[in-house]
Design a protein around this motif. Sequence first.
Motif, PDB file in Angstrom:
ATOM      1  N   ARG A 118     -20.827   2.946 -18.104  1.00  0.00           N
ATOM      2  CA  ARG A 118     -19.906   4.284 -18.189  1.00  0.00           C
ATOM      3  C   ARG A 118     -18.694   3.961 -17.627  1.00  0.00           C
ATOM      4  O   ARG A 118     -17.422   4.364 -18.139  1.00  0.00           O
ATOM      5  CB  ARG A 118     -20.683   5.320 -17.521  1.00  0.00           C
ATOM      6  CG  ARG A 118     -20.025   6.706 -17.717  1.00  0.00           C
ATOM      7  CD  ARG A 118     -19.790   6.945 -18.952  1.00  0.00           C
ATOM      8  NE  ARG A 118     -19.225   8.325 -19.173  1.00  0.00           N
ATOM      9  CZ  ARG A 118     -17.758   8.588 -19.217  1.00  0.00           C
ATOM     10  NH1 ARG A 118     -17.162   7.504 -19.573  1.00  0.00           N
ATOM     11  NH2 ARG A 118     -17.538   9.634 -19.844  1.00  0.00           N
TER      12      ARG A 118
ATOM     13  N   TYR B  39     -16.395   1.668 -19.969  1.00  0.00           N
ATOM     14  CA  TYR B  39     -16.076   2.628 -21.161  1.00  0.00           C
ATOM     15  C   TYR B  39     -14.965   3.545 -20.637  1.00  0.00           C
ATOM     16  O   TYR B  39     -13.842   3.789 -21.259  1.00  0.00           O
ATOM     17  CB  TYR B  39     -17.230   3.551 -21.570  1.00  0.00           C
ATOM     18  CG  TYR B  39     -16.836   4.567 -22.732  1.00  0.00           C
ATOM     19  CD1 TYR B  39     -16.662   3.948 -24.175  1.00  0.00           C
ATOM     20  CD2 TYR B  39     -16.474   5.845 -22.554  1.00  0.00           C
ATOM     21  CE1 TYR B  39     -16.026   4.970 -25.061  1.00  0.00           C
ATOM     22  CE2 TYR B  39     -16.244   6.809 -23.569  1.00  0.00           C
ATOM     23  CZ  TYR B  39     -15.851   6.224 -24.887  1.00  0.00           C
ATOM     24  OH  TYR B  39     -15.451   6.973 -25.927  1.00  0.00           O
TER      25      TYR B  39
ATOM     26  N   GLY C 109     -20.606  15.101 -27.115  1.00  0.00           N
ATOM     27  CA  GLY C 109     -19.660  14.340 -28.057  1.00  0.00           C
ATOM     28  C   GLY C 109     -19.005  15.226 -29.137  1.00  0.00           C
ATOM     29  O   GLY C 109     -19.512  16.133 -29.793  1.00  0.00           O
TER      30      GLY C 109
ATOM     31  N   THR D 292     -24.347   8.599 -26.179  1.00  0.00           N
ATOM     32  CA  THR D 292     -23.377   7.965 -27.567  1.00  0.00           C
ATOM     33  C   THR D 292     -24.253   8.401 -28.948  1.00  0.00           C
ATOM     34  O   THR D 292     -23.256   8.227 -29.799  1.00  0.00           O
ATOM     35  CB  THR D 292     -23.499   6.542 -27.251  1.00  0.00           C
ATOM     36  OG1 THR D 292     -22.635   6.394 -26.116  1.00  0.00           O
ATOM     37  CG2 THR D 292     -22.752   5.646 -28.364  1.00  0.00           C
ATOM     38  N   GLU D 293     -25.385   8.257 -28.982  1.00  0.00           N
ATOM     39  CA  GLU D 293     -26.136   8.479 -30.208  1.00  0.00           C
ATOM     40  C   GLU D 293     -25.909  10.040 -30.453  1.00  0.00           C
ATOM     41  O   GLU D 293     -25.766  10.380 -31.675  1.00  0.00           O
ATOM     42  CB  GLU D 293     -27.484   8.282 -30.060  1.00  0.00           C
ATOM     43  CG  GLU D 293     -27.788   6.661 -29.846  1.00  0.00           C
ATOM     44  CD  GLU D 293     -29.414   6.289 -29.741  1.00  0.00           C
ATOM     45  OE1 GLU D 293     -30.125   7.239 -29.673  1.00  0.00           O
ATOM     46  OE2 GLU D 293     -29.431   5.062 -29.711  1.00  0.00           O
TER      47      GLU D 293
ATOM     48  N   TYR E  13     -20.701  -2.521 -27.362  1.00  0.00           N
ATOM     49  CA  TYR E  13     -20.899  -1.011 -27.348  1.00  0.00           C
ATOM     50  C   TYR E  13     -20.419  -0.469 -28.586  1.00  0.00           C
ATOM     51  O   TYR E  13     -20.991   0.319 -29.284  1.00  0.00           O
ATOM     52  CB  TYR E  13     -20.196  -0.357 -26.020  1.00  0.00           C
ATOM     53  CG  TYR E  13     -20.097   1.265 -26.028  1.00  0.00           C
ATOM     54  CD1 TYR E  13     -21.167   1.821 -25.643  1.00  0.00           C
ATOM     55  CD2 TYR E  13     -18.950   1.786 -26.580  1.00  0.00           C
ATOM     56  CE1 TYR E  13     -21.188   3.230 -25.916  1.00  0.00           C
ATOM     57  CE2 TYR E  13     -19.125   2.943 -26.716  1.00  0.00           C
ATOM     58  CZ  TYR E  13     -20.000   3.788 -26.093  1.00  0.00           C
ATOM     59  OH  TYR E  13     -20.040   5.427 -26.283  1.00  0.00           O
ATOM     60  N   ASP E  14     -19.185  -1.058 -28.978  1.00  0.00           N
ATOM     61  CA  ASP E  14     -18.574  -0.700 -30.382  1.00  0.00           C
ATOM     62  C   ASP E  14     -19.371  -0.951 -31.565  1.00  0.00           C
ATOM     63  O   ASP E  14     -19.436  -0.057 -32.200  1.00  0.00           O
ATOM     64  CB  ASP E  14     -17.074  -1.244 -30.419  1.00  0.00           C
ATOM     65  CG  ASP E  14     -16.082  -0.673 -29.339  1.00  0.00           C
ATOM     66  OD1 ASP E  14     -16.244   0.416 -29.067  1.00  0.00           O
ATOM     67  OD2 ASP E  14     -14.859  -1.541 -29.050  1.00  0.00           O
TER      68      ASP E  14
ATOM     69  N   ARG F  56     -22.324   1.588 -31.692  1.00  0.00           N
ATOM     70  CA  ARG F  56     -21.824   2.865 -32.357  1.00  0.00           C
ATOM     71  C   ARG F  56     -21.776   2.779 -33.756  1.00  0.00           C
ATOM     72  O   ARG F  56     -22.224   3.614 -34.412  1.00  0.00           O
ATOM     73  CB  ARG F  56     -20.435   3.454 -31.809  1.00  0.00           C
ATOM     74  CG  ARG F  56     -20.511   3.815 -30.262  1.00  0.00           C
ATOM     75  CD  ARG F  56     -19.139   3.898 -29.710  1.00  0.00           C
ATOM     76  NE  ARG F  56     -18.576   5.225 -30.390  1.00  0.00           N
ATOM     77  CZ  ARG F  56     -17.336   5.242 -30.543  1.00  0.00           C
ATOM     78  NH1 ARG F  56     -16.386   4.453 -30.285  1.00  0.00           N
ATOM     79  NH2 ARG F  56     -16.713   6.516 -31.178  1.00  0.00           N
TER      80      ARG F  56
END
Length: 292
Positions: free
Chosen positions: A128, A131, A174, A213-214, A277-278, A281
């Motif tokens: 976190r 990010y 989100g 994120t999901e 991480y990218d 996603r």
Amino acid sequence: MLSILIPVYNYNTITLVQELYKQVSDCNIAFEILVLDDHSIFFLEENNAINKLTGCTYQILPKNIGRSAIRNLLASKATFDHLLFIDAGTFPSKHNFIKGYLKNIHHKVVTGGMTYLPKPPEKPYKLRWVYTKKREAVIKKQNDKRPIVCSSNFLIQKEVFDKVLFDESLTKYGCEDVVFFDTIIQKGFTIEYIENPVIHDANDDAETFIIKTEYAVENLIQLINKNKLTPDRYKVSRLYYLLRKIHLDKLVKWVFLTFKGSLTRNLKSSNPSILCYDFYRLGYFCFIKNKK
């Protein structure tokens, strides 16, 4: 003059409120600090101390209503014409944080941005922090096509807020902030960007942040399907539609599912990769769009 509005869920926000209370009291203006708790389980007693501060109220909602609805409710309860939204889990980076906004109070909408803790936390909280540092701690110019704005730290005139509101169809984490600020721009209002950030405390562990994120990817797909956001608004959706055009989206889905365990281990490690991480996603986006 100023209503400071703080949505909270399972977080001890008394230190934040005390700091804001001190700063705004020093400004000698009429103010209120309203804290709405979205039906938390933890820190109820600690947060109840907010009610002891003059002009401050802490109220627990009888049920959880979600990130968008609680912000709309806070605005409806506000007494004054200028609304300053601050998230629990953040903290002003400057001792003149409130004064920074008061200097810009003539603008319709002002956002101060976000920054990160100077010292990175240990795993599993590192993701976190990374990010925030790589993706959120950026002040963008007004003429950018895709400005980075977030609902954690912004000032808005109440008359403007009432014409926009947060999209209450989004109940999970989100994209609610992007839809909100895009709507502001579409209605002809200008967003003023100033260097007046809050510090994000990186309190989500990696597993929690991956779940969020999901949720955000699922919200993005829902918003695109309902024509509330265009596919080019986010890089991840732009990449997906490019991959689909050249028939590689299912391959990315396969790679994602095959290496999901390895990706997750990296994201939970002491050195999480923002590129991993990218890809997570993007892979999850391809997975949801090709889910059968």
